[in-house]
Scaffold this motif. Structure first.
Motif, PDB file in Angstrom:
ATOM      1  N   TYR A 138      -5.148  14.487   3.892  1.00 59.41           N
ATOM      2  CA  TYR A 138      -5.118  13.073   4.265  1.00 59.41           C
ATOM      3  C   TYR A 138      -4.472  12.897   5.643  1.00 59.41           C
ATOM      4  CZ  TYR A 138      -4.275   8.038   3.461  1.00 59.41           C
ATOM      5  OH  TYR A 138      -4.243   6.668   3.525  1.00 59.41           O
ATOM      6  N   ASP A 185       1.333  13.068  -3.014  1.00 59.78           N
ATOM      7  CA  ASP A 185       0.526  11.859  -2.911  1.00 59.78           C
ATOM      8  C   ASP A 185      -0.528  11.911  -4.016  1.00 59.78           C
ATOM      9  OD1 ASP A 185      -1.297   9.870  -2.217  1.00 59.78           O
ATOM     10  OD2 ASP A 185      -1.006  10.152  -0.060  1.00 59.78           O
ATOM     11  N   TYR A 196      -5.046   9.544  -6.168  1.00 59.24           N
ATOM     12  CA  TYR A 196      -6.174   9.735  -7.091  1.00 59.24           C
ATOM     13  C   TYR A 196      -5.724  10.373  -8.400  1.00 59.24           C
ATOM     14  CZ  TYR A 196      -8.352   8.881  -2.654  1.00 59.24           C
ATOM     15  OH  TYR A 196      -8.688   8.308  -1.454  1.00 59.24           O
ATOM     16  N   CYS A 236      -1.060  16.622  -1.560  1.00 63.16           N
ATOM     17  CA  CYS A 236      -1.955  15.523  -1.898  1.00 63.16           C
ATOM     18  C   CYS A 236      -2.802  16.035  -3.050  1.00 63.16           C
ATOM     19  CB  CYS A 236      -2.827  15.193  -0.684  1.00 63.16           C
ATOM     20  SG  CYS A 236      -3.779  13.689  -0.849  1.00 63.16           S
ATOM     21  N   GLY A 281       0.843  -1.187   0.000  1.00 65.02           N
ATOM     22  CA  GLY A 281       0.000   0.000   0.000  1.00 65.02           C
ATOM     23  C   GLY A 281       0.876   1.235   0.000  1.00 65.02           C
ATOM     24  N   SER A 282       0.321   2.345  -0.468  1.00 63.73           N
ATOM     25  CA  SER A 282       1.149   3.559  -0.491  1.00 63.73           C
ATOM     26  C   SER A 282       1.398   4.056   0.925  1.00 63.73           C
ATOM     27  CB  SER A 282       0.525   4.638  -1.366  1.00 63.73           C
ATOM     28  OG  SER A 282      -0.798   4.861  -1.012  1.00 63.73           O
ATOM     29  N   ASN A 283       0.586   3.592   1.884  1.00 65.88           N
ATOM     30  CA  ASN A 283       0.852   3.980   3.271  1.00 65.88           C
ATOM     31  C   ASN A 283       2.224   3.499   3.734  1.00 65.88           C
ATOM     32  OD1 ASN A 283      -1.518   5.388   3.789  1.00 65.88           O
ATOM     33  ND2 ASN A 283      -2.649   3.526   4.245  1.00 65.88           N
ATOM     34  N   ARG A 295      -3.249  -4.472  -1.428  1.00 57.92           N
ATOM     35  CA  ARG A 295      -2.301  -3.651  -0.663  1.00 57.92           C
ATOM     36  C   ARG A 295      -1.004  -3.453  -1.433  1.00 57.92           C
ATOM     37  NH1 ARG A 295      -3.854  -0.761   0.913  1.00 57.92           N
ATOM     38  NH2 ARG A 295      -2.618  -0.177   2.711  1.00 57.92           N
ATOM     39  N   ASN A 348      -7.289  14.498  -0.715  1.00 58.97           N
ATOM     40  CA  ASN A 348      -8.291  13.788   0.065  1.00 58.97           C
ATOM     41  C   ASN A 348      -8.402  14.528   1.400  1.00 58.97           C
ATOM     42  OD1 ASN A 348      -9.898  11.978   1.404  1.00 58.97           O
ATOM     43  ND2 ASN A 348      -8.405  10.307   1.425  1.00 58.97           N
ATOM     44  N   SER A 353      -4.729   0.801  -5.025  1.00 65.32           N
ATOM     45  CA  SER A 353      -5.960   0.630  -4.245  1.00 65.32           C
ATOM     46  C   SER A 353      -7.180   1.292  -4.865  1.00 65.32           C
ATOM     47  CB  SER A 353      -5.771   1.206  -2.840  1.00 65.32           C
ATOM     48  OG  SER A 353      -4.786   0.498  -2.140  1.00 65.32           O
ATOM     49  N   LYS A 354      -7.015   2.467  -5.451  1.00 67.88           N
ATOM     50  CA  LYS A 354      -8.168   3.238  -5.879  1.00 67.88           C
ATOM     51  C   LYS A 354      -8.460   3.052  -7.361  1.00 67.88           C
ATOM     52  CE  LYS A 354      -7.919   4.630  -1.657  1.00 67.88           C
ATOM     53  NZ  LYS A 354      -7.077   5.666  -1.133  1.00 67.88           N
ATOM     54  N   THR A 383      -0.938   4.449  -5.887  1.00 65.95           N
ATOM     55  CA  THR A 383      -1.429   3.204  -5.296  1.00 65.95           C
ATOM     56  C   THR A 383      -2.295   2.425  -6.277  1.00 65.95           C
ATOM     57  OG1 THR A 383      -2.813   2.279  -3.537  1.00 65.95           O
ATOM     58  CG2 THR A 383      -3.353   4.494  -4.251  1.00 65.95           C
TER      59      THR A 383
HETATM   60  C1  LIG Z   1      -6.445   5.869  -0.024  1.00 62.80           C
HETATM   61  C2  LIG Z   1      -5.264   6.771   0.029  1.00 62.80           C
HETATM   62  C3  LIG Z   1      -3.995   6.244   0.055  1.00 62.80           C
HETATM   63  C4  LIG Z   1      -3.831   4.813   0.023  1.00 62.80           C
HETATM   64  O1  LIG Z   1      -3.471   3.979   0.551  1.00 62.80           O
HETATM   65  P1  LIG Z   1      -3.020   2.493   0.269  1.00 62.80           P
HETATM   66  O2  LIG Z   1      -2.180   2.228   1.440  1.00 62.80           O
HETATM   67  O3  LIG Z   1      -2.249   2.500  -1.008  1.00 62.80           O
HETATM   68  O4  LIG Z   1      -4.276   1.706   0.169  1.00 62.80           O
HETATM   69  C5  LIG Z   1      -2.905   7.079   0.038  1.00 62.80           C
HETATM   70  N1  LIG Z   1      -3.061   8.400   0.008  1.00 62.80           N
HETATM   71  C6  LIG Z   1      -4.279   8.955  -0.026  1.00 62.80           C
HETATM   72  C7  LIG Z   1      -4.407  10.419  -0.099  1.00 62.80           C
HETATM   73  C8  LIG Z   1      -5.416   8.154   0.003  1.00 62.80           C
HETATM   74  O5  LIG Z   1      -6.618   8.704  -0.004  1.00 62.80           O
END
Ligand SMILES: *Cc1c(COP(=O)(O)O)cnc(C)c1O
Length: 354
Positions: free
Chosen positions: A110, A184, A187, A155, A84-86, A221, A159, A212-213, A210
């Motif tokens: 975020y 970041d 999106y 970001c 995940g990018s986290n 992840r 977000n 994820s989206k 990421t």
């Molecule tokens: C959802 C989101 C992430 C994502 O996280 P993952 O760990 O890749 O799922 C990262 N940065 C922002 C701003 C997000 O909204």
């Protein structure tokens, strides 16, 4: 037995949670409403048979990095993948933040940027976006001057506001900054502007993305950074060995082969977002224009938490942002399928207009 107390600052931390509630319409965490392409699943199933599960995976994840590098026209040593990018954000703060260093954030934004900064004992300098939630150029220069951050987080699209930071903002940040400028772009594919094209070995710019989206792969992840190789190298040095399992590496490599299908999903969501925005205008709401796959809004004749609850009663889950800085009464809705969006609008009609 005497229980051992955790670090004092950790004991006070709340963690970061979005409620995981069973509902019919889930529009709270900005996931894609569309499943991955069937072909991807089938190809992955075939790959699973070939994985040698008794062996550690390729530690450098070279094949996956090369595939991502190719997508963005950079070198494999300018890409780093993570859970995940986290985890990418965490590695940036472990390598470039830490005690006696500062990370700069522009609220509202975020929450994980400052949350992970706290976990890594990085000081957090909080700057404010202007009343439209844009970053003002004059205050940007001042904030950087004042905070002398080792890491500045942007970001874009942001977000939870949905707005992109202008090229001027990011160019000024890069010019003023003595630390890393991290953008970041979770999106990024939903928007018309990306800083990826600015990427250069001699520029302290990090772009975070990421699967994820946009890629319908939140369950996998998988996230990554595109950055100068010296940044990648530093962040890699704080990762745990073999952090990226073999299955995930294959999942990512295969996803890139379905790029067109993934892009189709993005295009569909962008259309749906614009449609949803038009429909939201018909209610008594304050709405913010979005270049992401979600829309931030504030009911004007009802409290945000009350509306959130009314939607939940109808098995629709959106994000309650009302406790976030400067977002009192605000809710954030993720763009769903046309059908999900209709159900959401129908419910608003019921709750707000009847
Ligand atoms: C959802 C989101 C992430 C994502 O996280 P993952 O760990 O890749 O799922 C990262 N940065 C922002 C701003 C997000 O909204």
């Amino acid at each position: 037995m005497q229980r051992i107390a955790p670090r004092q600052d950790v004991a006070l931390m709340k963690g970061y949670h979005s409620p995981q509630v069973e509902v019919k319409v889930r529009l709270n965490t900005n996931e894609s409403p569309y499943p991955v392409p069937l072909g991807w699943k089938q190809a992955l199933a075939q790959q699973i048979e070939k994985i040698e599960f008794n062996r550690y995976p390729d530690r450098s994840a070279l094949q996956l990095r090369s595939a991502i590098a190719q997508l963005h026209g950079v070198e494999a040593n300018q890409v780093l993948c993570a859970n995940g990018s986290n985890e990418i954000l965490q590695s940036i703060l472990l390598a470039f933040g830490g005690a006696s260093r500062t990370a700069l954030v522009f609220e509202p934004t975020y929450a994980l940027h400052s949350h992970i900064a706290h976990i890594t004992q990085t000081n957090v300098a909080i700057a404010q976006r202007d009343e439209n939630f844009s970053i003002d150029l004059d205050s940007l220069a001042q904030e950087i001057q004042k905070a002398q951050p080792s890491v500045s987080f942007f970001c874009s699209p942001n977000n939870p506001t949905g707005m992109v930071d202008s090229p001027q903002v990011l160019e000024l940040a890069l010019k003023q900054n003595t630390g890393l400028t991290v953008v970041d772009e979770a999106y990024g594919q939903f928007s018309s502007f990306s800083v990826l094209s600015l990427l250069d070995e001699e520029l302290p710019l990090v772009v975070v993305r990421t699967f994820s989206k946009t890629w319908s792969m939140a369950a996998s992840r998988l996230g990554y950074m595109v950055a100068p190789s010296w940044v990648v190298q530093a962040c890699e040095s704080v990762m745990l060995p073999y952090h990226l399992d073999a299955l995930k590496q294959q999942a990512g490599i295969l996803a890139l082969k379905f790029h067109d299908e993934m892009q189709q999903r993005v295009a569909e969501l962008v259309d749906q977002r614009d449609l949803l925005f038009e429909k939201l205008k018909e209610f008594d709401l304050q709405i913010w224009p979005s270049e992401a796959n979600f829309i931030l809004f504030r009911p004007l004749k009802m409290s945000g938490p009350k509306l959130w609850e009314e939607l939940l009663k109808r098995s629709i889950l959106v994000r309650d942002c009302s406790s976030w800085p400067r977002l009192d009464n605000c809710l954030r809705v993720t763009v769903g399928t046309p059908q999900e969006n209709d159900i959401f609008i129908q419910a608003l009609q019921e709750v707000l207009n009847e």
